[in-house]
Structure formats: C-alpha cells, structure tokens
Scaffold this motif. Structure first.
Motif, short mmCIF file in Angstrom:
data_model
loop_
_atom_site.label_atom_id
_atom_site.label_comp_id
_atom_site.label_asym_id
_atom_site.label_seq_id
_atom_site.Cartn_x
_atom_site.Cartn_y
_atom_site.Cartn_z
N SER A 36 0.77 -1.09 -0.09
CA SER A 36 -0.34 0.43 -0.17
C SER A 36 0.98 1.09 -0.14
CB SER A 36 -1.27 -0.17 0.77
OG SER A 36 -0.28 -0.12 2.45
N SER A 38 3.44 1.55 -1.63
CA SER A 38 4.39 1.57 -2.85
C SER A 38 2.97 1.94 -3.64
CB SER A 38 5.00 0.24 -3.32
OG SER A 38 3.79 -0.65 -3.55
N VAL A 39 1.71 1.90 -3.55
CA VAL A 39 1.37 2.30 -4.49
C VAL A 39 0.46 3.76 -4.51
CG1 VAL A 39 -1.41 1.71 -3.46
CG2 VAL A 39 -1.07 1.37 -5.58
N LEU A 43 0.76 6.42 -6.99
CA LEU A 43 0.14 6.99 -7.39
C LEU A 43 -0.08 8.99 -6.66
CD1 LEU A 43 -3.36 5.90 -5.12
CD2 LEU A 43 -3.10 6.23 -8.06
N PRO A 69 -4.00 13.95 -7.99
CA PRO A 69 -3.15 12.39 -7.11
C PRO A 69 -3.40 12.67 -5.61
CG PRO A 69 -2.56 13.34 -8.86
CD PRO A 69 -3.64 14.56 -8.85
N LEU A 72 -6.74 11.61 -4.06
CA LEU A 72 -6.60 9.97 -4.05
C LEU A 72 -5.92 9.30 -3.58
CD1 LEU A 72 -6.59 9.30 -8.34
CD2 LEU A 72 -8.52 9.94 -6.58
N THR A 75 -7.15 9.46 -0.12
CA THR A 75 -8.68 8.41 0.24
C THR A 75 -7.57 7.00 0.21
OG1 THR A 75 -9.58 9.51 -1.52
CG2 THR A 75 -10.59 7.99 -0.73
N ALA A 76 -7.15 6.98 -0.66
CA ALA A 76 -6.37 5.36 -0.32
C ALA A 76 -5.51 5.01 1.48
CB ALA A 76 -5.18 5.53 -1.36
N ILE A 79 -8.18 4.24 2.98
CA ILE A 79 -8.62 3.02 3.43
C ILE A 79 -8.24 1.96 3.44
CG2 ILE A 79 -9.07 1.90 1.83
CD1 ILE A 79 -10.70 3.67 -0.26
N ALA A 82 -7.60 1.44 7.23
CA ALA A 82 -8.26 0.59 8.35
C ALA A 82 -8.34 -0.83 7.47
CB ALA A 82 -9.56 1.34 7.50
N MET A 83 -7.98 -1.28 6.47
CA MET A 83 -7.55 -2.38 5.97
C MET A 83 -6.90 -3.33 6.48
SD MET A 83 -9.86 -3.31 3.94
CE MET A 83 -11.03 -2.47 2.80
N PHE B 129 -12.31 5.67 -9.55
CA PHE B 129 -11.95 5.95 -8.49
C PHE B 129 -12.81 5.87 -7.45
CE2 PHE B 129 -9.71 7.21 -4.60
CZ PHE B 129 -8.92 6.80 -4.43
N PHE B 132 -13.76 2.34 -7.00
CA PHE B 132 -12.34 1.59 -6.24
C PHE B 132 -13.30 1.49 -4.77
CE2 PHE B 132 -9.39 1.89 -3.08
CZ PHE B 132 -8.69 1.13 -3.10
N LEU B 140 -15.34 -4.25 2.30
CA LEU B 140 -15.45 -4.23 4.39
C LEU B 140 -16.26 -4.77 5.50
CD1 LEU B 140 -13.29 -3.40 6.16
CD2 LEU B 140 -13.62 -1.30 6.25
N LEU B 166 -7.03 -8.22 -0.12
CA LEU B 166 -6.02 -6.51 -0.33
C LEU B 166 -4.93 -6.25 -1.63
CD1 LEU B 166 -5.72 -5.85 3.57
CD2 LEU B 166 -6.96 -4.55 2.19
N THR B 170 -4.90 -3.57 -4.22
CA THR B 170 -3.42 -2.53 -5.09
C THR B 170 -3.37 -2.41 -6.20
OG1 THR B 170 -2.68 -3.74 -2.98
CG2 THR B 170 -0.98 -3.06 -4.04
N LEU B 173 -5.45 0.54 -7.86
CA LEU B 173 -4.99 1.49 -7.53
C LEU B 173 -3.81 1.46 -8.37
CD1 LEU B 173 -4.59 1.78 -3.72
CD2 LEU B 173 -6.30 3.08 -5.29
N PHE B 174 -2.93 0.50 -8.69
CA PHE B 174 -1.51 0.36 -9.66
C PHE B 174 -2.44 1.03 -11.10
CE2 PHE B 174 1.51 -1.09 -6.96
CZ PHE B 174 2.03 -0.49 -6.93
N GLY B 177 -4.09 4.53 -10.80
CA GLY B 177 -3.00 5.75 -11.22
C GLY B 177 -2.15 5.23 -12.52
N TYR B 180 -5.06 7.54 -15.21
CA TYR B 180 -5.14 8.87 -14.58
C TYR B 180 -3.71 9.94 -15.10
CZ TYR B 180 -5.49 13.02 -12.52
OH TYR B 180 -5.46 14.51 -12.65
#
Lengths: 109, 508
Positions: A36, A38-39, A43, A69, A72, A75-76, A79, A82-83, B129, B132, B140, B166, B170, B173-174, B177, B180
């Motif tokens: 997470s 790295s992502v 972003l 970004p 974004l 938000t990421a 999330i 929480a995860m 997004f 997502f 969840l 999970l 990821t 999201l990649f 990204g 975008y």
C-alpha cells in the motif's frame, strides 16, 4: 528524481510481493502494508513530479501541481489504514482460534 | 438532475447508521428497520428501472461539481437491472437471517446495509476511483459478514479472503494511477472519449492498465486462475451471507462488462477487443475447472460454491462473445444464476441443520426429516442450476448457445457449455440421491437429530425459486429488456452524451 522514485516504488513492491507469499501472518500483514505504501507513492507520481508549485490557481504561479492525485492518495491511505487494522485483528483472532500463525491454520488438517 | 439516482445509495447508508445507533433496542425492531430499508431499496430499484427502461440515461453530479472534474452517478439500463437483482436477493437473504441467525454476531444488520451501500454504489457510479471506493466499502462489509457467527473454519477462510482482496485492491490502485497518469481523467465517459483519440506512444501503458483492471475484476468474479479463494469462503459463510454473496462475483462481471463496452469497446480504435481476447478462453476454462470441483466436492455447500464458479464461467462466456445477442444472453442468465445460487445456499443450510452432526457432508444412510419437501425443493433448484427445461437456466443456456453460433469459436463454446452441463446433471443427481433417496426416515426414539426445525424457514429459498419461475413466465419481456440493454451498452455514444451534456449544462 524520477529514476530514484521509480526505484523506490519498485523495491517496495518487490518486498511487498515477497512478504505476501510468506507462510506466517505477520510477514503477510507487513507485505500488504509495503504494497500500500508503494501504490500510494505511485499514485502521487502520476500527477508528475513538481517542486514548489501551488495546487490552486494563483496569478503569480509559474506552474501548477496536480491536486487530484493528492486527494486520491489521501483516500487510499485512509482505506489501507482501515484495512491494515482489520487484517491485524483478523490475524490475531486466527492466532488465538487456530493455535498458530500459519496462514492456512497450521499443519493439522 | 433527478435525486432518484442517489437514493439507492443513501438509503442503505442511512439505515446502516441508524441501525448502529439503535443497537440498545430490541432485535425485532432492528430486524424490521433493516427489512423496511431493503424493501425500500427494491422499490427504488423498480422506480429507477421504470425511468431508464425507455433508453434514458439519468445522471447525477455529486456536490454540483461538473464532470469530468467531479464524481458523477449514472443510471442506465444495466445499472438499474443490477440494482434490482441485488436488492431482491438481499431482501430474501435478510428474511432468512431474520429467522434467528442474525443474533450470532453483534453488527449483522449494520454490515448488511453497508454491504448494500457498497453494491448499489458500485453499480451506479460513473467514476473509476469512486468505483474503487465502493468496492472497498462492499469488501470491508463482506469481511465482517463472512466472519459472522465465528468459528475456526470461518476465520481461516476469512483470512485468505481478506488478504487476496487487499492484494487485488492494490492492483486496482496501480491500474487507476496508470490510467490517470496517461489519460488525465478518471470519469468513465471521459476515459472512453480520451481512449478513442489515444496517440500511439501512449498505447502501451493504457493497455497494461486495462489488463490490470481486467485482472482485478477477474479476481473479484473468481475467474480462472484466481478462483481458488471462492469455494472455501462461500462454503464456510453462514447461509444468508453466502446467499447474499451470490451477487458478489457478479460485481466483478459487471465491472468487466462496463469496461469492455465503454472504455475498450469498438469505438476506441487500437484498444478495442483488448479484454475480449483474454476473456473467452479463461471463461471456458473456468467452466471446465469449476465443474471438476463440483464433481469432487465432498460437502453440499462446497459443491454449490463450485457451481458459483461454473456460473461465473458461463456468464463471462456469454459476455465474452462480444455480440449484442451474447451480452443479452448473459444479462438474462445473470439474475437466474444469482437467485438460483442464493436459493441453493439457503436450502443447503436447511438440509445441513436437519442432519445433526453430519451437516452437509455428502454421505448416505443419514436420518433426515421433511425429506419430501426438501427433496422437491432440491429437485427444482437442481433443474435450475443444471439448466434443464422448462426453467430459466435452460433459457439462459439456450440464448447463450444461440449467440455462440455466430462466433468463430463456436465449437469450443458449445462443447464446453454442453459437456459441463452434462457433468453438472451427474453431480447434482448423485448428491440428490445420496441426500434423499438413500437417507433414512427419522425414528421416533432417536433424539440427537433436530426434527423441529420450522418449515417456514424454507420460505425465502422458495421465494427465490419463484423469482426464477417469474423469469420464465415473463421471459419475453426480460429478453426484450436485456437485448435493449446490450444494444445500449454497445452504443456508448448515448452514455457519453448523457454525461458530457451534464458538463455543458454546468458551463452555461
């Protein structure tokens, strides 16, 4: 700077993937966290790397940083935070109920 | 701008919050509130379907921000159809849970509403997004629901389910990204427009992002080779949760269909057909491998879970044909397989509870009460799932086969569908004879087998079977609607115009 950032993202992702494939739950949780991170960096870089530029319209600005970004990523981050909390609780519960921290619940089948 | 579009998202969210606050109150009251909220969502879905039936596309700009800068909700035929299927399934799953299994965990009703919040949002949003975010919400909630009731089996299956999802998030999201970074937008309509005028040097990143998105949706819909999480998770969830989860794989299928027609459709030049080339072979393999799992399953619930995998293969085969007839067949098959799988999970639980310690293991010579009633219901569900006439499974299969005749791969598609169908019949007939013909009647002296499980609890499963019956009786109307939906999906210009008109409305 681009090369450095891509190197960092690549190393973080590689470590994350390696750790996810481990057999104990703790490395797996760490791996998910690294992924997470790295992502999120990835972003961020998608708005292009700019230094010292404002993200809002101003008459004296020489250029702009892309604000989307950043939204974004925020938000990421929330999330994934929480995860991660959830998966840690679940790993602890699995450790308590299954008697060990193997991802498959131990050898006893 | 109609507020009807956002109502199916707000209602479960507000109901979920209210249920959280009302926890000190009696369970009957919370059940009633939850049921009313779901019934309200069914009504909203019907109202929405009625509005978009003629081909209108309703849009809603959240917070008054014009697309493509703000998030936009879009209700077209496909979204309304998915909403109706989800809410109907949820209504009967919740009715089943309200018979008593909802008190085994503290927040069942809250999580149930939030799951619907995520599902409805995922179907209505027109922003990648935001999709997502709704995916994360529904996941969840599903983690909590999967663990509902507790137990070692659930914890173990839950850990796998959470970790793989999970990792999938990821990847999602990649992909977002990358899209975008290259196209500079996340609005689906705008993505479609940008993709059609893509310069050749940007083709590589967009293609890899598209395939990453396909991988993510394939993971959610349990397409081969990412199907292994599903049987354990679904087989160990409590009955009403497993029934609700029957829609979860369809969210992935919905994502693939939306992406395939809107962003990687025929109008996008070099990008068109990017997903389709991968989808059809994988879907056919999923069907075959899933059927092997069905044949090898040693418990009824695991068998039903593998049947869900097979149905995903069938559904994506229909979508993968790419023609209007194929997509229409898939959209007809989708509610059928969702309701039938939901009914089967509820029925499997009813059978397991009447067999005492043997549960749903596929073994003969075990005492079983209500054999005739359960056997009749099992027979109906088996007919539905195996796709035998005269029920809706047969019609869905027939429409798919008909659409496959025009495809260059028709031999493979037809062979896979017919052979897996045959094996499905064999597996279901074998389980049925083990469970019913070779069971023994209850002896009065025997007290370790529960005989007093009320028959009323079978009503939700029966209602789901009746819904499949309705799909047969009104097959003409349903077929017309799904054909119109497929036409609309293959003509994304209307979708683009509806969203971009909103932009123009703001500018003037």
């Amino acid at each position: 700077m681009e090369a450095l950032l891509s190197l960092v993202i690549g190393i973080l992702t590689a470590c994350g993937v390696y750790l996810i494939l481990r057999t104990r739950t703790f490395p797996v949780v760490l791996g998910l966290t690294l992924l997470s991170y790295s992502v999120n960096l990835f972003l961020f870089s998608m708005g292009r790397l700019t230094i010292g530029h404002p993200p809002i319209i101003s008459p004296s600005a020489p250029g702009y940083a892309d604000p989307l970004p950043q939204a974004l990523v925020l938000t990421a981050i929330v999330i994934s935070f929480a995860m991660t909390a959830f998966v840690i609780m679940l790993a602890l519960k699995a450790r308590a109920e299954l008697g060990n921290d193997h991802v498959d619940g131990g050898r006893r089948k | 701008m109609s507020h009807l579009v956002i109502a199916p998202i707000l209602l479960p969210l507000l109901a979920g919050i209210a249920l959280l606050l009302l926890r000190p109150f009696a369970i009957e009251m919370r059940r009633l509130l939850g049921l009313f909220a779901v019934a309200g969502q069914v009504a909203l879905a019907i109202a929405l379907l009625n509005r978009v039936r003629t081909g209108d596309i309703l849009t809603y700009a959240l917070g008054g921000w014009a697309p493509p800068f703000g998030i936009v909700l879009v209700a077209d035929r496909l979204a309304a159809w998915m909403l109706l299927i989800t809410t109907l399934l949820a209504l009967f799953a919740l009715l089943h849970a309200a018979r008593g299994s909802d008190v085994r965990g503290r927040h069942f009703h809250v999580l149930f509403q939030l799951q619907l919040f995520g599902l409805n949002g995922a179907f209505l949003t027109g922003d990648l997004f935001n999709l997502f975010v709704f995916f994360e919400i529904l996941l969840l909630a599903s983690y909590g629901l999967l663990l509902h009731g507790g137990g070692r089996q659930r914890t173990r299956a839950g850990l796998h389910f959470v970790v793989i999802n999970l990792a999938g998030s990821t990847l999602f999201l990649f992909a977002i990204g990358t899209l975008y970074g290259v196209l500079g937008t996340l609005n689906l309509a705008d993505l479609s427009r940008q993709a059609s005028t893509l310069p050749a040097r940007d083709l590589g990143p967009v293609q890899s992002a598209g395939l990453l998105l396909f991988a993510v949706f394939a993971l959610k819909s349990a397409l081969l080779p990412m199907h292994l999480w599903l049987p354990a998770a679904y087989a160990s969830a409590s009955a009403s949760v497993a029934a609700l989860f029957a829609i979860m794989t369809k969210v992935g299928a919905y994502g693939i269909l939306r992406l395939e027609t809107l962003v990687f459709g025929d109008n996008t030049g070099p990008l068109s057909g990017l997903i389709q080339t991968w989808m059809l072979p994988l879907a056919l393999l999923t069907m075959v491998i899933g059927m092997l799992g069905v044949l090898a399953a040693d418990t009824l619930r695991r068998q039903v879970a593998y049947l869900v995998v097979v149905s995903v293969g069938m559904l994506l085969t229909a979508f993968g044909l790419g023609s209007a007839a194929g997509i229409a067949a898939g959209l007809y098959y989708l509610p059928h397989t969702t309701f039938a799988a939901g009914a089967f999970f509820l029925l499997a639980d009813a059978i397991a509870r009447r067999r005492g310690e043997f549960g749903d293991r596929l073994e003969a010579e075990i005492a079983l009460s209500d054999r005739h009633l359960l056997g009749a219901l099992y027979f109906l569900v088996a007919l539905l799932i195996a796709g035998l006439p005269p029920l809706s499974g047969f019609l869905g299969k027939w429409l798919t086969l008909q659409a496959a005749l025009l495809h260059p791969w028709r031999e493979w598609v037809i062979a896979a569908i017919l052979v897996t169908g045959l094996f499905g019949i064999i597996a279901l007939a074998r389980s049925g004879s083990l469970l019913f013909y070779r069971s023994v009647a209850i002896e009065p002296g025997l007290d370790d087998v529960p005989t007093t499980v009320p028959v009323r609890e079978l009503l939700p499963a029966t209602a789901l079977i009746l819904l499949c019956g309705a799909l047969v009786i009104w097959a003409g109307a349903a077929d017309d609607f799904t054909r119109a939906t497929a036409e609309q999906l293959l003509q994304p210009d209307d979708y683009l115009r509806a969203v971009l008109e909103l932009t123009r409305g703001f500018a003037s």
